[in-house]
Design an enzyme around this catalytic site. Structure first.
Site, PDB file in Angstrom:
ATOM      1  N   LYS A   1      -6.041  -5.623  12.266  1.00 32.79           N
ATOM      2  CA  LYS A   1      -4.689  -6.192  12.260  1.00 32.79           C
ATOM      3  C   LYS A   1      -4.155  -6.317  13.699  1.00 32.79           C
ATOM      4  CE  LYS A   1      -3.657  -4.275   7.678  1.00 32.79           C
ATOM      5  NZ  LYS A   1      -2.649  -3.548   6.858  1.00 32.79           N
TER       6      LYS A   1
ATOM      7  N   TYR B   1      -1.465 -11.944   1.265  1.00 28.46           N
ATOM      8  CA  TYR B   1      -0.692 -10.835   0.692  1.00 28.46           C
ATOM      9  C   TYR B   1       0.116 -11.273  -0.536  1.00 28.46           C
ATOM     10  CZ  TYR B   1      -1.713  -7.367   4.341  1.00 28.46           C
ATOM     11  OH  TYR B   1      -2.320  -6.444   5.169  1.00 28.46           O
TER      12      TYR B   1
ATOM     13  N   ASN C   1      -1.132  -0.170  10.231  1.00 27.75           N
ATOM     14  CA  ASN C   1      -2.234   0.744   9.905  1.00 27.75           C
ATOM     15  C   ASN C   1      -3.612   0.197  10.309  1.00 27.75           C
ATOM     16  OD1 ASN C   1      -2.410  -1.134   7.881  1.00 27.75           O
ATOM     17  ND2 ASN C   1      -1.812   0.248   6.228  1.00 27.75           N
TER      18      ASN C   1
ATOM     19  N   HIS D   1      -7.484  -3.812   7.629  1.00 25.07           N
ATOM     20  CA  HIS D   1      -7.422  -4.194   6.221  1.00 25.07           C
ATOM     21  C   HIS D   1      -8.836  -4.278   5.663  1.00 25.07           C
ATOM     22  CE1 HIS D   1      -6.749  -6.511   2.547  1.00 25.07           C
ATOM     23  NE2 HIS D   1      -7.785  -7.224   2.924  1.00 25.07           N
TER      24      HIS D   1
ATOM     25  N   GLU E   1     -10.252 -13.164  -0.892  1.00 24.59           N
ATOM     26  CA  GLU E   1      -9.904 -13.061   0.534  1.00 24.59           C
ATOM     27  C   GLU E   1     -10.961 -13.708   1.426  1.00 24.59           C
ATOM     28  OE1 GLU E   1      -9.097  -8.880   1.002  1.00 24.59           O
ATOM     29  OE2 GLU E   1      -7.307  -9.010  -0.260  1.00 24.59           O
TER      30      GLU E   1
HETATM   31  N1  LIG Z   1       6.911  -0.667   5.037  1.00 26.73           N
HETATM   32  C1  LIG Z   1       6.059  -0.489   4.031  1.00 26.73           C
HETATM   33  N2  LIG Z   1       4.873  -1.121   4.113  1.00 26.73           N
HETATM   34  C2  LIG Z   1       4.013  -0.958   3.094  1.00 26.73           C
HETATM   35  C3  LIG Z   1       4.299  -0.142   1.953  1.00 26.73           C
HETATM   36  N3  LIG Z   1       3.230  -0.189   1.121  1.00 26.73           N
HETATM   37  C4  LIG Z   1       2.342  -0.991   1.708  1.00 26.73           C
HETATM   38  N4  LIG Z   1       2.815  -1.462   2.901  1.00 26.73           N
HETATM   39  C5  LIG Z   1       2.148  -2.349   3.837  1.00 26.73           C
HETATM   40  O1  LIG Z   1       1.563  -3.408   3.114  1.00 26.73           O
HETATM   41  C6  LIG Z   1       0.165  -3.447   3.323  1.00 26.73           C
HETATM   42  C7  LIG Z   1      -0.502  -3.868   2.038  1.00 26.73           C
HETATM   43  O2  LIG Z   1      -0.289  -2.872   1.052  1.00 26.73           O
HETATM   44  P1  LIG Z   1      -1.453  -2.433   0.058  1.00 26.73           P
HETATM   45  O3  LIG Z   1      -2.310  -3.616  -0.239  1.00 26.73           O
HETATM   46  O4  LIG Z   1      -0.830  -1.717  -1.083  1.00 26.73           O
HETATM   47  O5  LIG Z   1      -2.250  -1.355   0.934  1.00 26.73           O
HETATM   48  P2  LIG Z   1      -3.742  -1.399   1.457  1.00 26.73           P
HETATM   49  O6  LIG Z   1      -4.604  -2.142   0.495  1.00 26.73           O
HETATM   50  O7  LIG Z   1      -4.133  -0.009   1.808  1.00 26.73           O
HETATM   51  O8  LIG Z   1      -3.559  -2.184   2.807  1.00 26.73           O
HETATM   52  P3  LIG Z   1      -4.145  -3.626   3.184  1.00 26.73           P
HETATM   53  O9  LIG Z   1      -5.558  -3.352   3.545  1.00 26.73           O
HETATM   54  O10 LIG Z   1      -3.312  -4.085   4.356  1.00 26.73           O
HETATM   55  O11 LIG Z   1      -4.033  -4.536   1.995  1.00 26.73           O
HETATM   56  C8  LIG Z   1      -0.201  -2.029   3.782  1.00 26.73           C
HETATM   57  O12 LIG Z   1      -1.335  -2.015   4.627  1.00 26.73           O
HETATM   58  C9  LIG Z   1       1.031  -1.603   4.534  1.00 26.73           C
HETATM   59  O13 LIG Z   1       0.983  -2.016   5.896  1.00 26.73           O
HETATM   60  C10 LIG Z   1       5.548   0.518   1.914  1.00 26.73           C
HETATM   61  O14 LIG Z   1       5.872   1.251   0.965  1.00 26.73           O
HETATM   62  N5  LIG Z   1       6.389   0.306   2.987  1.00 26.73           N
HETATM   63 MG   LIG Z   2      -4.303  -4.151   0.005  1.00 26.53          MG
END
Ligand SMILES: Nc1nc2c(ncn2[C@@H]2O[C@H](COP(=O)(O)OP(=O)(O)OP(=O)(O)O)[C@@H](O)[C@H]2O)c(=O)[nH]1
Ligand SMILES: [Mg+2]
Length: 140
Positions: free
Chosen positions: A10, A50, A113, A116, A127
């Protein structure tokens, strides 16, 4: 079973100089990178990527962040590649992600973080097709 998954360093990971660190861990694990490029995602592509989060309160900031600078996108192949890449990344929230994982070792902020990785075979297929054409994926 040999699988392919979509992985992306990212914008925060690129800004912090962690591209090599992420690639190193993928290679050390024995997974194979079969496509890779640096791109700046358009808002349209970010929203498509997303789409599952469109109704979440953090969606606008998520799109803003992921388009804030270049990302390094990859297709990664190997035995159980989807699950293995998720384990290498760690938990979504870096605070809860154990040391030894990419997010556990390098992150503190759930919104930034570093990396991805697709969360299921269905997401991986979707994706990969959003981010890569068939010609960009190398069979070797
Ligand atoms: N601010 C905030 N960001 C969130 C939260 N939950 C998820 N995100 C962001 O949204 C992204 C996508 O969420 P998810 O798909 O549920 O998490 P993930 O699969 O571990 O992360 P990705 O690999 O980025 O898809 C995460 O990587 C976070 O950066 C939240 O509760 N608050
Ligand atoms: Mg995700």
């Amino acid at each position: 079973m040999t699988e392919r998954t979509f992985v992306m360093v990212k914008p925060d990971g690129v800004r912090r100089g962690l591209v090599g660190e992420v690639i190193k861990r993928i290679e050390q694990k024995g997974l194979k990178i079969v496509a890779m490029k640096m791109v700046r995602l358009s808002e349209e592509t970010a929203k498509e990527h997303y789409a599952e989060h469109v109704n979440k309160p953090f969606f606008p900031s998520l799109v803003e962040f992921i388009t804030s600078g270049p990302v390094v996108s990859m297709v990664v192949e190997g035995n159980s590649a989807i699950e293995v890449m998720r384990r290498l990344c760690g938990a979504t929230n870096p605070i809860e992600s154990p040391p030894g994982t990419i997010r556990g070792d390098f992150g503190l902020d759930i919104g930034e973080n570093i990396v991805h990785a697709s969360d299921s075979p269905h997401s991986a297929e979707k994706e990969i097709s959003i981010h890569f054409s068939n010609e960009e994926i190398i069979d070797y």
